[in-house]
Scaffold this active site. Structure first.
Site, PDB file in Angstrom:
ATOM      1  N   GLU A 187      61.433  31.548  28.779  1.00 14.24           N
ATOM      2  CA  GLU A 187      62.258  30.332  28.840  1.00 14.24           C
ATOM      3  C   GLU A 187      62.196  29.620  27.500  1.00 14.24           C
ATOM      4  O   GLU A 187      61.137  29.505  26.898  1.00 14.24           O
ATOM      5  CB  GLU A 187      61.747  29.336  29.906  1.00 14.24           C
ATOM      6  CG  GLU A 187      61.884  29.755  31.344  1.00 14.24           C
ATOM      7  CD  GLU A 187      61.322  28.682  32.286  1.00 14.24           C
ATOM      8  OE1 GLU A 187      61.043  27.559  31.810  1.00 14.24           O
ATOM      9  OE2 GLU A 187      61.153  28.980  33.479  1.00 14.24           O
TER      10      GLU A 187
ATOM     11  N   GLU B 244      54.115  30.205  35.297  1.00 12.92           N
ATOM     12  CA  GLU B 244      53.286  29.080  34.857  1.00 12.92           C
ATOM     13  C   GLU B 244      52.191  28.730  35.880  1.00 12.92           C
ATOM     14  O   GLU B 244      51.969  27.574  36.208  1.00 12.92           O
ATOM     15  CB  GLU B 244      54.145  27.850  34.554  1.00 12.92           C
ATOM     16  CG  GLU B 244      55.092  28.051  33.378  1.00 12.92           C
ATOM     17  CD  GLU B 244      55.684  26.747  32.859  1.00 12.92           C
ATOM     18  OE1 GLU B 244      55.677  25.754  33.597  1.00 12.92           O
ATOM     19  OE2 GLU B 244      56.143  26.731  31.703  1.00 12.92           O
TER      20      GLU B 244
END
Length: 338
Positions: free
Chosen positions: A262, A122
């Site tokens: 995720e 991220e």
């Protein structure tokens, strides 16, 4: 006789295949293993819990030696990557990538089944974003020259790389991320690695429960909630993933596949949105969905995926972040699943 690397690669690949064959009971889905807790079990106990639970994949966020040692001969397929702050040096120097592989992959590759190297978690958008594509390319070249070209090199992005995602067919990368994502998608198109995506219907629902129904977020809708041309969406997860598919198509890289790095639902920390019942429902429904079919836009692409996460971790920054685990630190289940 072949070179030493040919022999090493053949031996390593054969060993890993034999390990995988012995682990035929494993579920073809993974769980992220974080270490942000001061009361977690030892890595050896954790890896044994993965095996006892029949989990097939494991993701760690940096190459912890104690975890990699515990993974030896486990047959778990492993995702690992450098720390985010290492990305600039990996981008600027092939030697840095070679050294990273030499230090963190080579010593374990004969007994650890590495499958993915993740360059950044991220980091897009952000200060490291401009370095990611070249770092992926350098790392890909490093693992190939070391004889580990069966390992895929990619990055992990959040859903907010999109500037627009409604309806899903309108998905487009934001102005801030577009150029970086085009560069990354170009590299992944060439190497055949997937883009790894973090997808959390929980956060979308909790932020806007008046417009997003719980059933739509939990895979419980019995009728299409969103109809986008020929595509019908019964759950928010599919809509979020297909928005990224559409964004990839819009930059002429629709051939890049997606792996879910995720996803999950918290069992506490933000009631009534977070609860054991909702967490169990989401995760069970997600598992049933993702292991059998793709999204409306990619119905035949059954995605590899990781749940977030193995344990409740008491050192996470927010209360809700502390409650995504399948297990308490004493290794007792939060709810029946595995």
């Amino acid at each position: 006789m072949g070179s030493k690397w040919d022999i090493f690669t053949f031996t390593t690949t054969l060993l890993l295949l034999l390990q995988m064959i012995t682990f035929v009971g494993a579920k073809q889905i993974g769980v992220c293993y974080g270490l942000n807790g001061d009361n977690l079990p030892s890595p050896t106990d954790v890896i044994n819990l993965y095996k006892q639970s029949g989990i097939g994949f494991l993701r760690i966020y940096e190459p912890y030696p104690e975890v990699l040692d515990a993974l030896r001969a486990s047959a778990l397929l492993v995702a690992v990557g450098p720390r985010n702050e290492e990305i600039p040096s990996l981008s600027q120097s092939l030697d840095a990538a070679n050294e990273w592989v030499k230090a963190n992959i080579a010593p374990y590759a004969d007994t650890v089944a590495f499958r993915w190297i993740t360059i950044g978690n991220e980091v897009i958008p952000g200060e490291y974003a401009p370095y990611v594509a070249q770092a992926i390319e350098n790392m890909h070249n490093a693992i190939s020259s070391a004889g580990f070209d069966y390992i895929m090199v990619t990055t992990v992005v959040p859903s907010n790389v999109l500037g627009n995602s409604y309806p899903p067919s309108a998905g487009a990368f934001s102005d801030e991320t577009r150029s970086n994502m085009i560069d990354i998608a170009s590299v992944l198109s060439e190497t055949g690695a997937p883009l790894m995506l973090n997808v959390y219907p929980y956060f979308a629902y909790a932020a806007d429960p008046s417009h997003i129904s719980l059933n739509y977020a939990l895979f419980n809708s019995t009728e299409a909630v969103v109809i986008d041309g020929q595509y019908k969406y019964y759950n928010l997860f599919d809509a979020m993933v297909d928005a990224v598919h559409a964004a990839l198509e819009s930059v002429n890289h629709g051939n890049v596949k997606i792996t879910i790095a995720e996803t999950g639902w918290p069992s506490d920390g933000n009631p009534p949105f977070s609860s054991i019942e909702n967490a169990e429902t989401y995760n069970k429904n997600f598992y049933d969905h993702v292991t059998k079919q793709g999204t409306p836009r990619r119905p035949d692409d059954v995605m590899e995926a990781f749940f977030f996460e193995m344990f409740n971790e008491d050192m996470k920054p927010t209360e809700v972040d502390k409650h995504f685990g399948f297990f308490y630190p004493n290794m007792q289940p939060v709810y029946p699943f595995w």
